[in-house]
Every structure is written in structure tokens, then in C-alpha cells.
Design an enzyme around this catalytic site. Structure first.
Site, PDB file in Angstrom:
ATOM      1  CG  ASP A 339      -2.188   0.821   0.986  1.00  0.00           C
ATOM      2  OD1 ASP A 339      -3.224   0.578   1.599  1.00  0.00           O
ATOM      3  OD2 ASP A 339      -2.108   1.762   0.172  1.00  0.00           O
ATOM      4  CD  GLU A 540      -6.614   5.977   2.688  1.00  0.00           C
ATOM      5  OE1 GLU A 540      -6.464   6.333   1.518  1.00  0.00           O
ATOM      6  OE2 GLU A 540      -5.677   5.496   3.368  1.00  0.00           O
TER       7      GLU A 540
HETATM    8  C1  GLC Z   1      -4.380   4.383  -0.018  1.00  0.00           C
HETATM    9  C2  GLC Z   1      -5.245   3.224   0.380  1.00  0.00           C
HETATM   10  C3  GLC Z   1      -5.397   2.182  -0.692  1.00  0.00           C
HETATM   11  C4  GLC Z   1      -5.225   2.803  -2.064  1.00  0.00           C
HETATM   12  C5  GLC Z   1      -3.804   3.335  -2.159  1.00  0.00           C
HETATM   13  C6  GLC Z   1      -3.551   4.023  -3.503  1.00  0.00           C
HETATM   14  O1  GLC Z   1      -3.662   4.869   1.087  1.00  0.00           O
HETATM   15  O2  GLC Z   1      -4.937   2.555   1.588  1.00  0.00           O
HETATM   16  O3  GLC Z   1      -6.698   1.600  -0.538  1.00  0.00           O
HETATM   17  O4  GLC Z   1      -5.446   1.820  -3.067  1.00  0.00           O
HETATM   18  O5  GLC Z   1      -3.497   4.237  -1.114  1.00  0.00           O
HETATM   19  O6  GLC Z   1      -4.292   5.206  -3.596  1.00  0.00           O
END
Ligand code: GLC
Length: 659
Positions: A339, A540
Site C-alpha cells: 500500500d 481513510e
Molecule cells: C491508499 C489506500 C489504498 C489505495 C492506495 C492508492 O492509502 O490505503 O486503498 O489503493 O493508497 O491510492
């Protein structure tokens, strides 16, 4: 735009200013500070060591060859630098097409809201994506670029696309076939801009709606998540074993975030699951692993690792979870992507050690969005010092190449007529109708009081002068929620769509009179009230809440108080009040329940707000059911599933009335 992108852009501008040169690619260190560039200090970039041997494309460019032969033939020709470049995924805002040609990155992403610098139309995106894809083909081996975005409820970064209900609404709709059609439509709007990969669906099963990502998940029940997750993957990718599977109208899906994100203490995003690894393994066996098993069965070929930790150990360095369970027991042969800068949260004392921990645990593709040069340099050093083996590198790169071959990237024609045809469907009626159907089916009727033999909704339909109260009645951004145009989402008219009140107006006028008010004041002539309340957009961690903050926004609370007083002043306490809740999760509405004659949970419906009016006034009935246990008081969320706590539950999972 992700605030991280903004910070980087400022740093980059600063660096350019200081360095006085046009397009120096600055090397951002771990703390994001601009540092010396490789080329400027004469050490030469990583790319300079690359062999210049002519590529032998006879096998790996031959689609008649089987995938494994193509992987083998290509891998055998790759230098260490080329292999390492395939393992990193920079953010598009931090690289140029020249960087792609020079370094040969395996993949690039647009984080939430990271639109091309030229603008945010589908055409802007198509141009930028295809510019970077074309640059990748200029490399010695011409390995195609895999471009990833978070299309989690439509191609939601791009202006004018159809924004579908977030997954919490799709779960409530209870219609896997619809979920599949939604994902298929989203896939077309993603493929139309040249992107071949979406970081969706989220397969968490949240136990605590204090978590800011509850709305991204279909259900609290992993068995439900397994059904909708598989349907979503089928829609994104096309059905495994059919001609459609990973063809040019579909995109790679991504099963995320592996694993346990819905079980963190207090629902803290990226938090810790307070269980021993043994207890956690039992939890997985009890069913929490099932959405991933179902996803693999459905042919998902990418898995993203979760930020959370288990017993204090971050998933991104948890070898047992990734190598033993995902790649071992489940036999996953696709690629594992980390991630967003998650490697930088690992326990290692240096970035280099964190990278080693990541690949050792089983990460193949590193979403190290701005520190990609640091990443490549450190990974090369790790291999040269023997801390990372050639086998580990080859396994990771083989998986990345395998997925690219399986997804037809080596046969992809950039900007093909398929893409042009799909571009015409972006934001079009066909997809809006699917989204409108999804809105209708996602609505959950929680209360519909009968008075003098008529239900509140019947009385609403009999009314002639309806007052619609609340700012969220005409706030497209709020009804779309987070991950819309920008990472966090925004209130207001952020894209094209229909607000809830516009949908109501289209249904009832001119037969009925309709007026709107944000203060909560009713008029003497009103004979029914619709009040739209809820929470504003977030994504988030920004959506994490304490239990006592899980309630409607402050301005909505004031408006509700005013409405109550106004109804009393006008002697209108007997007219029906129908409440519509716009929120990404169950909120504490217990104190208002008696004031509402009807209550509808609309979740985060997206751009097609008419779907609400279709059911309120049209021939459609309510069919949605709760996928989450709704507490009277969020302070009791921890007791949701404890025996004998039924009296603390306001609405049980599975609840939903019809007209
Ligand atoms: C974010 C998320 C993830 C996402 C990634 C790319 O922090 O946790 O779900 O796909 O970054 O944007």
C-alpha cells in the site's frame, strides 16, 4: 488531491527553483526532502549500468506462446536494474515520461485525486496515461506499463464519470448480479482512459464503524463480503474462463487490504489487531479469509497488503500472512502490491532494512510513490550485498510479468479503437441507469410509521406542498462521499450528477409544490417534510471517529432542532417528517427517531440522486437490508456481537422494511 501530492509538488517546485534547472528529477528522501540528483552529481543514474544488448523478442512477444514460457524468456534477458524497476510503482505526479523510458518502471499509479497536470477530463487522463504507456515501450525490452487507480465506486477521480454507490450501499442492495454490472460499467470507464488496473474491491468486514473506511466494505459479515467481492471482481475483470476475462473492456481488479483491517482496536485506521498470531489464524479460519479465497477463485490476479498490524507486527512485514497463507495455503500466483508508502511504516531502522523486510515477507510490487529512486538504489544494494537473493527478485518480477502477460498488456494497442469507443460511454446514460438502479436497491427503510391507517410514505405521496430541509439535499459531493474527484471527496458540485432534491423535483413537480430550506423552517402551507441529514465526505484516517462523534454533522443537528421548533410554532406537528440519512456507516440517530415518521438509510449513493425519488414517489419498493448491526449508542459498538446484548441494538443486520 491527496495532500501528500500537494506537499510533493511544493517540494519539487522548490527543488527546481534551487537547482535552477528545467526538469531535474529530484530524489526525494524518506522525509520527502529534495536531495541531490543521481545525474547531477555525476554518479550516473541506475539506468546507465543497463546492458544495451538487442532484445530477443521472439518468444516473449509471441502471444501464441504460453505465459510461463514468455515470462521465462523475458526474465532471462533482464538486467538487475530492469528487474528492480519493474518492482516499483511511482505516483504519476512525481515522474515524467522520460523517467518511464529511462528507468522502465513496472507500474505507475494515480493516488486519490492525482489528475494529470493538464486537467481532469477523461481526455486529459487518456492522454497522460497513454503518454506514459508509450514511454515504457521505448525501453530496451519494451515491457508495457501497468497503470493503477482507485476506481472504487466508478472511475471516481475523473470529472464527469458516473459515481456509483459505495460498497456499503451495494452490500445493502443484496444483489450480486447488480454489483457485477456496476463493476463492469466502472471497468469500461476506467479502460476508456487507458488505465488497466483498479485497486478494488476492498474485502474488509468492519466490526467497528468508528473506522473511516467502513463504507468501502460490503458487510460486517465475511460470508457476505465473499459474495459481493467475487461479483465485483467478475465485473471488473470479466468472468474467469470466458473470452471476456481480462479483455480490452475489462481491468485487473485488486483484492485489498490483506488482511484484518476491520478488526483493529477502536476501528483505528492502520491500527493494530489485538490478537496473537495464533488467535488471528483462527479468526481467518473462522471465515475472515473467505473473501480472499473467493477472490482467488474468481481469478483476481493482484492483492494489496493492509496497513494494519496483528499483535504489533505490520502486515507488510508479516511473512506468515503473505508467504505462508496467501502465497502458500491459498496458492496465489499473481502479484502482491504494497500500500501507499506502507513499507516506510515497517520496523526496520532504515529504509533499506524496511525494503528487505517487505520483499522477505512477500511483497512483489512496491507502491513507493515518491522515493522510487531511493527504493531502486537500496534494493540493488540489498541484492549486491546478498541480503536479498536473486531468487526473491526473480519470483517477484515473474509474478509481475505473469500478470502483465495474462492481462494482455503485451498485445495492447495504446489508444485502440476499443478505448475510443469506451470513451464515448464515460458518464453516459447506460451507466447512469445502472447507478440509478443501484441507488434504488441500496436504500434501506428503517421506519415508516402508520397514522390513521396511512403510512408516512403514503402520506408523503398524498401531500401537495412538500418542504425539503437540509444542505445535503442538494450537495452532490456529500452524496458521493470520499474517493470522489479528490481523495477525501468534497461538499458541493464537484462533478456532474443529480442531487436528491433535483430527483424529487423531477418526480413530483408540477403536480406538487416543492420548496427547499437549509435552516429547518417550515411554512404554513407545507403538508409534508423531507429532511436530508448525515455526514460530510471523508476517506481513510480522516474518517475515523470517537464513538460520541458518530452522529450527524453539527449544522444538521442545529437544523433538526430548528425544524422541531418550527413545526411546533406552525402547529404542524402532525405532518409527516421523512428523514433521509446520507452517511458512510450507521450513525447515532436514536435521539431523533421519535421526531421522524419515516427513516431511510441512503448510504453514499453517488451521482444518480434520482434513485432516491424513484422509491420515495415512484413504483419501486424498498428492498435494501442492513449489512451492519446498528447500535442504539455507539459506545456499545464493542458489544455488538456479545450474547444477551440484543437490547443495545437499534436495528440488527438484515433489517429493512418495505412500503
Ligand atoms: C491508499 C489506500 C489504498 C489505495 C492506495 C492508492 O492509502 O490505503 O486503498 O489503493 O493508497 O491510492
Amino acid at each position: 488531491m491527496k495532500k501528500r501530492v500537494r506537499i510533493y509538488a511544493v517540494l519539487l517546485a522548490l527543488a527546481l527553483l534551487l537547482s535552477g534547472c528545467g526538469n531535474a528529477q529530484t530524489q526525494t528522501g524518506m522525509d520527502g526532502t529534495a536531495g541531490q540528483t543521481e545525474r547531477e552529481n555525476g554518479q550516473g543514474s541506475l539506468a546507465d549500468d543497463r546492458e544495451t544488448a538487442e532484445a530477443d523478442k521472439s518468444v516473449y512477444m509471441d502471444p501464441a506462446q504460453d505465459v510461463e514460457s514468455r515470462v521465462e524468456a523475458l526474465l532471462a534477458q533482464m538486467t538487475l536494474e530492469e528487474k528492480i524497476a519493474q518492482m516499483v510503482q511511482p505516483e504519476q505526479a512525481g515522474i515524467t515520461a522520460e523517467d518511464v523510458s529511462e528507468y522502465g518502471f513496472g507500474s505507475v499509479l494515480s493516488g486519490g485525486g492525482s489528475a494529470p497536470s493538464t486537467g481532469n477530463s477523461a481526455q486529459d487522463w487518456q492522454q497522460r496515461v497513454n503518454e506514459l504507456k508509450a514511454a515504457a515501450l521505448q525501453t530496451r525490452l519494451g515491457i508495457p506499463l501497468l497503470y493503477g487507480v482507485d476506481a472504487v465506486h466508478g472511475n471516481n477521480n475523473v470529472f464527469g464519470t458516473v459515481i456509483f454507490p459505495h460498497n456499503i450501499g451495494l452490500g445493502a442492495a443484496g444483489d450480486p448480479e447488480l454489483t457485477e454490472r456496476v463493476a463492469q460499467a466502472a471497468a469500461e470507464e476506467v479502460r476508456a482512459i487507458g488505465v488497466q488496473w483498479t485497486f478494488a474491491p476492498t474485502l474488509g468486514n468492519p466490526q467497528n464503524e468508528r473506522w473511516g473506511r467502513t463504507y468501502e466494505c460490503f458487510s460486517e459479515d465475511p460470508q457476505e463480503v465473499a459474495v459481493y467481492g467475487a461479483a465485483s471482481i467478475r465485473g471488473f475483470q470479466g468472468e474467469l474462463g470466458t473470452e471476456e476475462y481480462l479483455d480490452e473492456k475489462h481491468v485487473l481488479a485488486c483484492a485489498k487490504h490483506f488482511i484484518g483491517e476491520g478488526y483493529t482496536t477502536d476501528g483505528i485506521n492502520q491500527g493494530d489487531v489485538a490478537m496473537t498470531q495464533e488467535e488471528f489464524d483462527l479468526l481467518l479460519e473462522s471465515g475472515v479469509i473467505d473473501p480472499y479465497a473467493a477472490a482467488l477463485n474468481e481469478g483476481v490476479r493482484t492483492v494489496m497488503i493492509s496497513f494494519n498490524s496483528v499483535d504489533g507486527v505490520k502486515c507488510h512485514e508479516n511473512r506468515h500472512l503473505i508467504r505462508d497463507i496467501l502465497k502458500g495455503e491459498l496458492g496465489f500466483t499473481g502479484l502482491v502490491v504494497s500500500d501507499y508508502n506502507a513499507i516506510q511504516q515497517l520496523s526496520g531502522a532504515t529504509y533499506k532494512e524496511q525494503i528487505r523486510q517487505g520483499i522477505d515477507a512477500g511483497v512483489d510490487l512496491f507502491m513507493e510513490v515518491y522515493s522510487w529512486q531511493d527504493f531502486m538504489k537500496n534494493m540493488k544494494a540489498l541484492v549486491e550485498e546478498g541480503s536479498v537473493s536473486a531468487e526473491q527478485i526473480d519470483d517477484a518480477v515473474s509474478r509481475i510479468l505473469r500478470v502483465k502477460f495474462e492481462a494482455g498488456l503485451f498485445e495492447e494497442t495504446i489508444g485502440a479503437e476499443t478505448e475510443q469507443a469506451l470513451l464515448k460511454k464515460v458518464g453516459g446514460e447506460e451507466h447512469r441507469e445502472i447507478a440509478r438502479e443501484a441507488v434504488r436497491k441500496s436504500l434501506v427503510l428503517l421506519k415508516n410509521e402508520t397514522q390513521d391507517g396511512k403510512s408516512a410514505l403514503e402520506r408523503l405521496n398524498a401531500a401537495e406542498n412538500i418542504r425539503v430541509c437540509g444542505q445535503k439535499a442538494y450537495d452532490l459531493g456529500s452524496q458521493c462521499g470520499g474517493w470522489t474527484i479528490s481523495w477525501q471527496g468534497m461538499s458541493g458540485k464537484t462533478t456532474q450528477g443529480t442531487t436528491i432534491i433535483d430527483g424529487i423535483a423531477a418526480q413530483v413537480m408540477p403536480e406538487k409544490k416543492l420548496s427547499h430550506d437549509v435552516k429547518g423552517e417550515v411554512l404554513e402551507e407545507n403538508d409534508a417534510v423531507i429532511v436530508v441529514i448525515g455526514e460530510g465526505p471523508y476517506a481513510e484516517t480522516d474518517g475515523d471517529r470517537t464513538a460520541d462523534a458518530l452522529k450527524v454533522s453539527a449544522d444538521d443537528a442545529v437544523m433538526l432542532e430548528n425544524l422541531k421548533a418550527s413545526l411546533k410554532e406552525q402547529g404542524k406537528q402532525d405532518i409527516p417528517v421523512i428523514a433521509i440519512l446520507i452517511a458512510g456507516r450507521p450513525l447515532n440517530i436514536t435521539e431523533y427517531l421519535d421526531d421522524f415518521d419515516a427513516l431511510i438509510m441512503a448510504w453514499l449513493p453517488g451521482t444518480e440522486g434520482e434513485g432516491v425519488a424513484d422509491v420515495l414517489f415512484g413504483e419501486y419498493d424498498f428492498t435494501g437490508k442492513l449489512q451492519y448491526t446498528w447500535m442504539k449508542d455507539p459506545a456499545d459498538i464493542e458489544d455488538k456481537f456479545a450474547e444477551g446484548n440484543e437490547d443495545k441494538v437499534l436495528f440488527p443486520a438484515g433489517f429493512g422494511l418495505s412500503k
